[in-house]
Design an enzyme around this catalytic site. Sequence first.
Site, mmCIF file in Angstrom:
data_model
loop_
_atom_site.group_PDB
_atom_site.id
_atom_site.type_symbol
_atom_site.label_atom_id
_atom_site.label_comp_id
_atom_site.label_asym_id
_atom_site.label_seq_id
_atom_site.Cartn_x
_atom_site.Cartn_y
_atom_site.Cartn_z
ATOM 1 N N HIS A 122 91.571 18.958 -1.282
ATOM 2 C CA HIS A 122 90.919 20.149 -0.756
ATOM 3 C C HIS A 122 90.126 20.899 -1.812
ATOM 4 C CE1 HIS A 122 93.962 22.785 -2.650
ATOM 5 N NE2 HIS A 122 94.821 21.830 -2.348
ATOM 6 N N ASP A 123 88.970 21.400 -1.386
ATOM 7 C CA ASP A 123 88.119 22.280 -2.196
ATOM 8 C C ASP A 123 87.509 21.591 -3.406
ATOM 9 O OD1 ASP A 123 88.722 24.843 -0.650
ATOM 10 O OD2 ASP A 123 90.733 24.265 -1.298
ATOM 11 N N GLY A 140 93.266 19.286 -6.118
ATOM 12 C CA GLY A 140 92.448 20.309 -5.491
ATOM 13 C C GLY A 140 91.547 21.052 -6.459
#
Length: 263
Positions: A122-123, A140
């Site tokens: 994520h991200d 992440g």
Amino acid sequence: MDSLRHPTAIVHPHAKLADDVSVGAYSIIGEHVEIGAGTVVGPHVIIDGHTTIGKGNRFFQFSSIGEIPQDKKYKGEPTQLIIGDNNTIRENCTFNLGTVQDGGVTSIGSDNWIMAYVHVAHDCHIGNHNVIANSVQFAGHVTVGNHTLIGGMSGIHQFVRIGDFAMIGFQTRLSQDLPPFVTAVGNPAEAKGPHQEGPRRAGYSAARLDMIKQMYRTLYRAGSSFDAAKQEIAGLRGQVPEADADLENMLTFLGNASRGIVR
């Protein structure tokens, strides 16, 4: 259009696929997915979430694209995964949505060659023209620039940044920022020299390549402080005008190196 979708594929009626998108056997395309022209989705691929995919991409079998983050803070928010154009994504890759604790977006640019078993958490934000070898694992919030080479089975710590034209050797553990044009390898990663083959293939002149060497020597000179090295690199402006953009790239990267850099 139906002739391009295998009869066992499941495409949600609200998904937005260009007319020439091919979807292989047993693949599943979710409700909020958008896929651009010329993209090929192989067999046994799942694309879900609020995922937007550009033109001319190819997804190989058993990849999971746009699944929810592996983050306990995620509570079902409509975060996104955005993928550009002309990427090759090989077998068993996993790309996750972003989280609201960051910008809410995971992004992958264009013209990337991403080999099997790569995880993009994520991200993360991955730029353009990168070669990412088998089993690389991005935690992440990682940021990757353009034209990087990342060796197989390497692990990238969360919040790490990797600069343009950086190179990471096989089985490297990277837990600090890796500046542009630097080669790193090891567990933990250590700087091993300037990366010049990528810039050379991209058409850099001999003078521009020499400036990359000079920036590296300045940054990694024994006994030189980080701040002194930055000042000395800044003083190189104008010596090779075509390399000034590379100097600014390096200085901007170093100015944002909150985790410290690979030494």
